[in-house]
Design an enzyme around this catalytic site. Structure first.
Site, PDB file in Angstrom:
ATOM      1  N   GLU A  63       0.832  -1.212   0.000  1.00  0.00           N
ATOM      2  CA  GLU A  63       0.000   0.000   0.000  1.00  0.00           C
ATOM      3  C   GLU A  63       0.860   1.253   0.000  1.00  0.00           C
ATOM      4  OE1 GLU A  63      -4.029   1.981   1.735  1.00  0.00           O
ATOM      5  OE2 GLU A  63      -3.446   0.005   2.452  1.00  0.00           O
ATOM      6  N   GLY A  83      -6.087   5.140  -0.516  1.00  0.00           N
ATOM      7  CA  GLY A  83      -6.254   3.733  -0.849  1.00  0.00           C
ATOM      8  C   GLY A  83      -7.647   3.300  -0.437  1.00  0.00           C
ATOM      9  N   HIS A  90      -0.234 -14.172  -0.557  1.00  0.00           N
ATOM     10  CA  HIS A  90       1.113 -14.453  -0.071  1.00  0.00           C
ATOM     11  C   HIS A  90       1.521 -15.809  -0.639  1.00  0.00           C
ATOM     12  CE1 HIS A  90       0.571 -10.955   2.329  1.00  0.00           C
ATOM     13  NE2 HIS A  90      -0.439 -11.497   3.004  1.00  0.00           N
ATOM     14  N   SER A  93       7.139 -17.770   1.864  1.00  0.00           N
ATOM     15  CA  SER A  93       7.567 -17.157   3.128  1.00  0.00           C
ATOM     16  C   SER A  93       8.997 -16.630   2.998  1.00  0.00           C
ATOM     17  CB  SER A  93       7.463 -18.162   4.274  1.00  0.00           C
ATOM     18  OG  SER A  93       8.297 -19.275   4.024  1.00  0.00           O
ATOM     19  N   HIS A 107      -4.202   0.911 -14.452  1.00  0.00           N
ATOM     20  CA  HIS A 107      -5.187   1.877 -14.958  1.00  0.00           C
ATOM     21  C   HIS A 107      -4.957   3.209 -14.262  1.00  0.00           C
ATOM     22  CE1 HIS A 107      -8.974   3.677 -16.210  1.00  0.00           C
ATOM     23  NE2 HIS A 107      -9.192   3.980 -14.944  1.00  0.00           N
ATOM     24  N   GLY A 109      -6.963   6.536 -14.223  1.00  0.00           N
ATOM     25  CA  GLY A 109      -8.093   7.382 -14.552  1.00  0.00           C
ATOM     26  C   GLY A 109      -7.979   8.699 -13.805  1.00  0.00           C
ATOM     27  N   SER A 110      -8.916   9.579 -14.039  1.00  0.00           N
ATOM     28  CA  SER A 110      -8.889  10.868 -13.351  1.00  0.00           C
ATOM     29  C   SER A 110      -9.319  10.741 -11.889  1.00  0.00           C
ATOM     30  CB  SER A 110      -9.775  11.882 -14.072  1.00  0.00           C
ATOM     31  OG  SER A 110     -11.121  11.421 -14.102  1.00  0.00           O
TER      32      SER A 110
END
Length: 139
Positions: A63, A83, A90, A93, A107, A109-110
């Site tokens: 993130e 976000g 996952h 390991s 993507h 976009g606006s």
């Protein structure tokens, strides 16, 4: 890109002070026209009780790099990045070393950005595969 690569990476790294990214030692290390890469050490700070890389630390890395990548592509004086959805698988390991997360634009976009984030280790082995959707909001 508006600024050169070194200045953008420096700006991204300066924004991590006193944040979770600083706690996890996340460092932004490379970027291109449609990607951003961050690096994070794998050690006891990011382990779960079994001594493995915590899935939550991987998601925080994903993130962080995906959100920072969106910030590069918008005018942060006019827009904020939030976000709104993240998913993670996952795959493998990891106990020590480091991982790199590469956020690649799917993507732009606006109002929405969609990123694929591949987290790999120093041997280029896939550790986690994530997808992040960011909303672009006017300030």
């Amino acid at each position: 890109m508006i600024m050169d690569k070194a200045k953008i990476l420096e700006r991204c790294n300066n924004l991590t002070r006193n944040t979770l990214m600083e706690t996890l030692n996340i460092e932004y290390v490379d970027l291109g026209n449609d990607f951003l890469i961050a690096k994070m050490p794998v050690n006891e700070r990011v382990h779960q009780p079994m001594g493995l890389l915590h899935g939550g630390a991987s998601v925080a890395l994903a993130e962080s790099v995906g959100s920072a990548a969106s910030m590069i592509f918008v005018d942060i004086d006019k827009y904020e990045v939030r976000g709104i959805e993240i998913s993670a698988n996952h795959i493998k390991s990891k106990r020590e070393g480091f991982v790199c997360a590469k956020a690649s634009l799917i993507h732009k976009g606006s109002k929405l950005h969609l990123w694929e984030i591949r987290i790999t280790d120093e041997n280029n082995q896939l550790i986690s595969l994530c997808k992040l959707t960011n909303m672009i909001l006017p300030k």
